[in-house]
Design a protein around this motif. Sequence first.
Motif, short mmCIF file in Angstrom:
data_model
loop_
_atom_site.label_atom_id
_atom_site.label_comp_id
_atom_site.label_asym_id
_atom_site.label_seq_id
_atom_site.Cartn_x
_atom_site.Cartn_y
_atom_site.Cartn_z
N CYS A 1 0.86 -1.18 0.00
CA CYS A 1 0.00 0.00 0.00
C CYS A 1 0.90 1.24 0.00
O CYS A 1 1.78 1.36 0.86
N PHE A 2 0.70 2.12 -0.98
CA PHE A 2 1.52 3.31 -1.11
C PHE A 2 0.67 4.55 -0.87
O PHE A 2 -0.53 4.57 -1.19
N GLY A 3 1.30 5.59 -0.33
CA GLY A 3 0.57 6.82 -0.07
C GLY A 3 1.45 8.04 -0.23
O GLY A 3 2.68 7.96 -0.17
N PHE A 4 0.80 9.17 -0.45
CA PHE A 4 1.48 10.46 -0.61
C PHE A 4 0.60 11.52 0.02
O PHE A 4 -0.59 11.62 -0.34
N GLY A 5 1.13 12.28 0.98
CA GLY A 5 0.32 13.25 1.68
C GLY A 5 1.10 14.51 2.01
O GLY A 5 2.29 14.63 1.73
N PHE A 6 0.39 15.46 2.63
CA PHE A 6 0.98 16.77 2.93
C PHE A 6 0.61 17.19 4.34
O PHE A 6 -0.57 17.17 4.72
N ASP A 7 1.62 17.53 5.13
CA ASP A 7 1.44 18.05 6.48
C ASP A 7 1.63 19.57 6.42
O ASP A 7 2.74 20.06 6.23
#
Length: 381
Positions: free
Chosen positions: A144-150
Amino acid sequence: MAVKRYCNLSFLPSEIIESEILPRLPVKSVSRFKSVCKSWNLLISNNPDFIKSHLDLNPNKDSLLVMTSERKKYEETRDESLFQGSTAMIGSVNGLVCFYNWHHEFEGIEFVIWNPATKQCLANIPLLPSRFEEREHDGLIEDCFGFGFDSVPNDFKVMYVITIEDQPLVGDIYSCKQRCWKKITPSNFLFRGYVPPLALQVVLRGSPYWLNVQPNGKNSRLTVIWFDVQNEIFWLLPEIGSIDQKQDAVIMNFEDSIAVMVYNRKVLLTEPVDVYVFNERCDVWRKMSIGPVIGKELTIYRYGEHLFQCFKNGDTLFMSFKRELCSVNLQTHAIKSMGKEPKSCHIVCCCAYSESLVSLEGMKDFKEKEDTIGVLFLNKA
C-alpha cells in the motif's frame, strides 16, 4: 484610420499585479515573468504565500491526471528517463505527483516526485528495500503506497505500508523536509481485510484515504482507511456496508468529501449508483442513490475498470463501450467526451491534479516526456 490603444500597466499598483493578477495566471505564463525583475523572480520562485495563493486561484486547478499502459519501452528510455522499471502512480498533492519504480534487477523500490507544470523532479529519495522476506504469512498481504501533505511544517510525506490480514499495519514513511525514512509505529487497530491491488489513494486536505475490503463469505464489507499525516497514525473509518460479487466499489473525492461509489458493472448507467459520502462532523456515512444515468441502452465498456475518479464538481470519469473516456454528471446525467486519444483507452488509474508552482528542496529541472510515463491531463472544461 484606426486608433491604437495601449494599456499602461505602470498605472496599476505593484501590489495589485502581484496579489491579484499573477496568481491567476497558468504556471507556464507566470513562470515567464521571473525574468522581468529580481523581486518577481523571488516572489514567484520562493515566496510561500504567493505559491499558496497561486495554487488556490490559478485556473488549472480542477484537472485529472490519467496514467495509461501506453508508454515508451524501458529499453528506449533507460538513458534519459527517471521513470524506469515497473512504474506506477501513487497520487498527487498540491501539484506534485508521486510515482514508484519497482526494479526487476533487485528487490528495491525507487520513489520519484514530479511537478509536471514546472518540469522539476525529486529523484534522490533513498531507495527503500521491499519486504518480501517479511511475508511469511497465509493471510491476505498487499503493498500500500501513499502520498500526503502536512501543512504545519509544510512537509510532503511518502508512505510504503504492508497490509497484513489480522495483524497491525507496518511500514515506512519518508519526510521530504527531513529527507529521511523512518519506521511507522504499528497502528492502533488490528487490520482486517485488504486494500485492492493497484488501488489509488484519494487525498483530502493533504491526507490519503484507501478503500478497505473485508471478505465475508460471498459478500465483502467495505470501509475506508485514513492516514493522519501530521500525527502519522492510521485510522479505520466506520463500516460502510456490504457488497456482493456482482458489485464493484471505488473510492473518490466527491465534491470535497470522501465517497465510495457502489455499482453493478453489467448495468452501470442503466441502474442507480449508490454513493456513500462521509460526514466528518457526525462520523457517519450518508447514502444517496444517483441515476440511472441512461435508461435505454447499455453504453459502458464491459471489461476492466469503469468509474475512475471525480472532478471537483462531481463529474465522474468512465469508459464508454467504444473505449472512449467520458465524464458524466451524476446529478444532471449529462455526458461529455474527454477526447479520443488512442492511448486513453488503456487507462490504468487516475487522480485529481492541480497545477502549481510548488517545489521541494533538492528538485532539479528535468524535461520528462509525457509519453515516457504514459500520462494524460484532462481538464473539466
